[in-house]
Design a protein around this motif. Structure first.
Motif, mmCIF file in Angstrom:
data_model
loop_
_atom_site.group_PDB
_atom_site.id
_atom_site.type_symbol
_atom_site.label_atom_id
_atom_site.label_comp_id
_atom_site.label_asym_id
_atom_site.label_seq_id
_atom_site.Cartn_x
_atom_site.Cartn_y
_atom_site.Cartn_z
ATOM 1 N N GLN A 6 2.846 66.561 30.009
ATOM 2 C CA GLN A 6 2.645 65.115 29.979
ATOM 3 C C GLN A 6 1.839 64.739 28.758
ATOM 4 O O GLN A 6 0.791 65.323 28.484
ATOM 5 N N GLY A 7 2.360 63.766 28.031
ATOM 6 C CA GLY A 7 1.671 63.280 26.857
ATOM 7 C C GLY A 7 2.476 63.514 25.598
ATOM 8 O O GLY A 7 3.601 63.992 25.636
ATOM 9 N N PRO B 277 6.474 54.729 31.685
ATOM 10 C CA PRO B 277 5.821 53.590 31.026
ATOM 11 C C PRO B 277 4.539 53.111 31.706
ATOM 12 O O PRO B 277 3.687 52.521 31.047
ATOM 13 N N GLU B 278 4.367 53.393 32.989
ATOM 14 C CA GLU B 278 3.170 52.918 33.695
ATOM 15 C C GLU B 278 1.995 53.876 33.603
ATOM 16 O O GLU B 278 0.879 53.531 33.972
ATOM 17 N N ALA B 279 2.224 55.085 33.090
ATOM 18 C CA ALA B 279 1.143 56.074 32.971
ATOM 19 C C ALA B 279 0.283 55.760 31.751
ATOM 20 O O ALA B 279 0.715 55.085 30.818
ATOM 21 N N GLN B 280 -0.939 56.292 31.768
ATOM 22 C CA GLN B 280 -1.793 56.132 30.587
ATOM 23 C C GLN B 280 -1.169 56.884 29.414
ATOM 24 O O GLN B 280 -0.388 57.816 29.611
ATOM 25 N N PRO B 281 -1.470 56.483 28.175
ATOM 26 C CA PRO B 281 -0.818 57.077 27.008
ATOM 27 C C PRO B 281 -0.886 58.603 26.946
ATOM 28 O O PRO B 281 0.073 59.243 26.509
ATOM 29 N N VAL C 204 6.802 62.356 29.866
ATOM 30 C CA VAL C 204 6.762 63.655 30.543
ATOM 31 C C VAL C 204 7.988 64.434 30.095
ATOM 32 O O VAL C 204 9.081 63.882 29.986
ATOM 33 N N ARG C 205 7.781 65.703 29.801
ATOM 34 C CA ARG C 205 8.880 66.609 29.461
ATOM 35 C C ARG C 205 8.843 67.762 30.458
ATOM 36 O O ARG C 205 7.771 68.291 30.763
ATOM 37 N N GLU C 206 10.005 68.129 30.922
ATOM 38 C CA GLU C 206 10.136 69.229 31.870
ATOM 39 C C GLU C 206 11.061 70.272 31.267
ATOM 40 O O GLU C 206 12.168 69.949 30.837
#
Length: 139
Positions: A118-119, A92-96, A101-103
């Motif tokens: 990411q994204g 939630p703190e990352a930019q849009p 993140v999917r791994e």
């Protein structure tokens, strides 16, 4: 610690074979980083995320040993689909452009592979990337 490598040839040497790159179209990359990670190597594409809804980053680890474990705060438990372990965390703190993140982790031939996306990636796009990574025979 992720130490930079001098390009894809250094990644090849680190894993003792050609580094298996995706053979499908990826978004426009602004820059690419090649680093040593654990006993393997990782290539990270940092994408042009200037358009709304564009994903920000994709990293691919390949190595003869599994990648170092990564904590995904707030992430779900891995679920297995088609031999690939999927995990997701909201970040939630990352930019849009970098959330969620999917791994995706799997093995192919003699290699352990992990994609960190990411994204706002569509699951079908990630499945297509996984399917496009041809491992072939080791060196």
């Amino acid at each position: 610690m992720h130490e930079p490598l001098e390009g894809i040839a250094a990644a090849d040497a680190r894993i003792g074979r050609p580094f298996p790159l995706p053979q499908t179209t990826l978004p426009l990359a602004r820059w690419v980083e090649v680093t040593e990670v654990g006993a393997g190597a990782e290539v990270a594409w940092n994408f042009d995320d200037s358009r709304p809804g564009a994903p920000g980053r994709l990293a691919l680890y390949a190595g003869r040993e599994p990648p170092p474990p990564r904590e995904l705060p707030g992430g779900d438990e891995p679920r297995i689909r088609g031999g690939v372990a999927w995990r997701e965390a909201p970040l939630p703190e990352a930019q849009p452009a970098l959330r969620p993140v999917r791994e995706l982790s799997w093995t192919a031939g003699d290699l352990h592979l992990r994609i960190t996306a990411q994204g706002p990636w569509e699951e079908a796009a990630l499945e297509a990337i996984v399917a496009s990574i041809a491992v072939g025979s080791g060196g």
